[in-house]
Design a protein around this motif. Structure first.
Motif, PDB file in Angstrom:
ATOM      1  N   PHE A   1     -34.478  55.124  35.402  1.00  0.00           N
ATOM      2  CA  PHE A   1     -33.485  54.537  34.501  1.00  0.00           C
ATOM      3  C   PHE A   1     -33.203  53.078  34.850  1.00  0.00           C
ATOM      4  O   PHE A   1     -32.966  52.243  33.961  1.00  0.00           O
TER       5      PHE A   1
ATOM      6  N   ALA B   1     -27.422  57.144  31.137  1.00  0.00           N
ATOM      7  CA  ALA B   1     -28.549  56.444  30.515  1.00  0.00           C
ATOM      8  C   ALA B   1     -28.431  56.470  28.995  1.00  0.00           C
ATOM      9  O   ALA B   1     -28.757  55.489  28.316  1.00  0.00           O
TER      10      ALA B   1
ATOM     11  N   LYS C   1     -30.327  53.479  26.988  1.00  0.00           N
ATOM     12  CA  LYS C   1     -31.682  53.447  27.547  1.00  0.00           C
ATOM     13  C   LYS C   1     -32.555  54.581  27.012  1.00  0.00           C
ATOM     14  O   LYS C   1     -33.777  54.453  26.929  1.00  0.00           O
TER      15      LYS C   1
END
Length: 369
Positions: free
Chosen positions: A301, A271, A276
């Motif tokens: 995620f 991630a 993210k």
């Protein structure tokens, strides 16, 4: 402890220990119940004291007990933790009894597996199925809502004393304990853990243990082979064999927890690489994954959108620093994270095969990209 007593009006099966260990092994329980049936008894008292263990052994033991063709009473002499919490539900609520100072503990089932990715997926699916079944049994027994039952399976340990268990209709009544344990309440149990809580009771029942006939002479060679023990031999004492089995089971549990943590950390790193979340958020998301589980964390995620870095738009990334293609061929995952995190982030989309190869070399598993 393992003991089968054949009284005038009933049989009594007493087992203390680790679910899946030498004494509370599903084969031993099945054989004992079959012996009780063959002898003609239609009433069985099952006395237990356990800090949990193998979810698969525990599920089988629950099935053997609940399938007993006669009157089954379950007595919790100390602790019914983890799979013991489920096993105690094998009898109707009015037939389950707990020592006044006894405790129960519920949490999510866990287990480890080896093999291919498919093997691991099948093991995970089986755990989910068992957890679903456990929740259904608890809901039917207590009358609680789905959300209330779900809250007991969030990754934490939930301890209940005898009165709480009776109030929730998990247990029907209390009985006077043979020994009194001072200052051992649900808060203390939560602080010291299931194994230590079990040992507190076990230490006080030592005199009782010595009065009981133990199980038939241990087949040490069989135990060494079954549990793949390397620290003992057929010349070792029974106590040394049992200690080695307990250590082996604990090591398996610890290894399974370490593998789950490794997979969670790996998912968080993916991630981060995908932009993210930030590196500064890593510890928070690892903690969240340990509480929610890997599937729920990956679900979080999956719903996230990549966050563009304003700084990277203004200043460019470290990836812009000179580095030859030949040099980069030798780079590891850590090299990219330290020298060119932007390129590693983009690689998940522009060159997923290279991204997977670097990730697998670092973590031993392929990422979900």
């Amino acid at each position: 402890m393992f003991k089968v007593e054949k009284l005038a009006d009933k049989a009594v099966l007493t087992i203390y220990g680790y679910v899946g260990g030498y004494y509370m092994d599903y084969r031993n329980v099945a054989a004992a119940i079959e012996e009780v049936k063959q002898t003609g008894y239609n009433k069985l008292d099952f006395r237990m004291h356990t800090y949990g263990g193998s979810v698969f052994d525990g599920n089988l033991i629950y099935n053997f007990l609940s399938g007993f063709d006669g009157e089954l009473n379950i007595y919790i002499d100390g602790v019914a933790a983890s799979m013991g919490f489920i096993i105690m539900l094998a009898a109707p609520v009015e037939n389950v009894h707990i020592a006044e100072n006894g405790l129960g503990m519920c949490h999510s089932p866990s287990g480890g597996a080896n093999g291919t990715a498919k093997d691991l997926e099948q093991a995970a699916n089986l755990l989910r199925l068992l957890e679903k079944n456990f929740k259904a049994v608890l809901k039917e027994r207590t009358g609680k809502t789905d959300d209330e039952i779900e809250s007991w399976f969030d990754g934490s340990d939930y301890w209940f004393d005898a009165d709480q268990l009776i109030e929730m209709r998990l247990v029907g009544s209390k009985f006077k304990p043979k020994e009194n344990i001072q200052s051992l309440d649900t808060d203390t149990a939560s602080a010291i853990g299931a194994r230590a809580t079990y040992e507190r009771f076990a230490a006080l029942t030592t005199t009782q243990k010595t009065q009981l006939n133990s199980k038939a002479e241990m087949n040490k060679a069989e135990m060494i082979t079954r549990y793949d023990l390397t620290s003992v031999t057929a010349e070792s004492t029974d106590e040394e064999i049992l200690a080695a089995i307990d250590a082996k089971m604990q090591a398996k549990d610890d290894a399974a927890k370490a593998e789950r943590k490794k997979a969670i950390v790996a998912a968080v790193d993916v991630a981060i690489a995908a932009g993210k979340i930030t590196k500064e958020q890593k510890s928070d998301y690892v903690a969240r994954g340990e509480k929610l589980g890997l599937d729920d964390l990956n679900g979080i995620f999956a719903d996230m959108q990549k966050a563009d870095s304003i700084i990277s738009h203004i200043k460019g990334d470290k990836a812009g620093l000179p580095s030859s293609s030949a040099e980069r061929k030798a780079w590891t995952w850590d090299d990219y994270q330290s020298k060119a995190p932007g390129d590693l982030e983009a690689m998940a989309e522009t060159d997923p095969e290279q991204f997977k190869a670097l990730y697998k070399a670092e973590y031993g598993v392929e990422p979900e990209v």
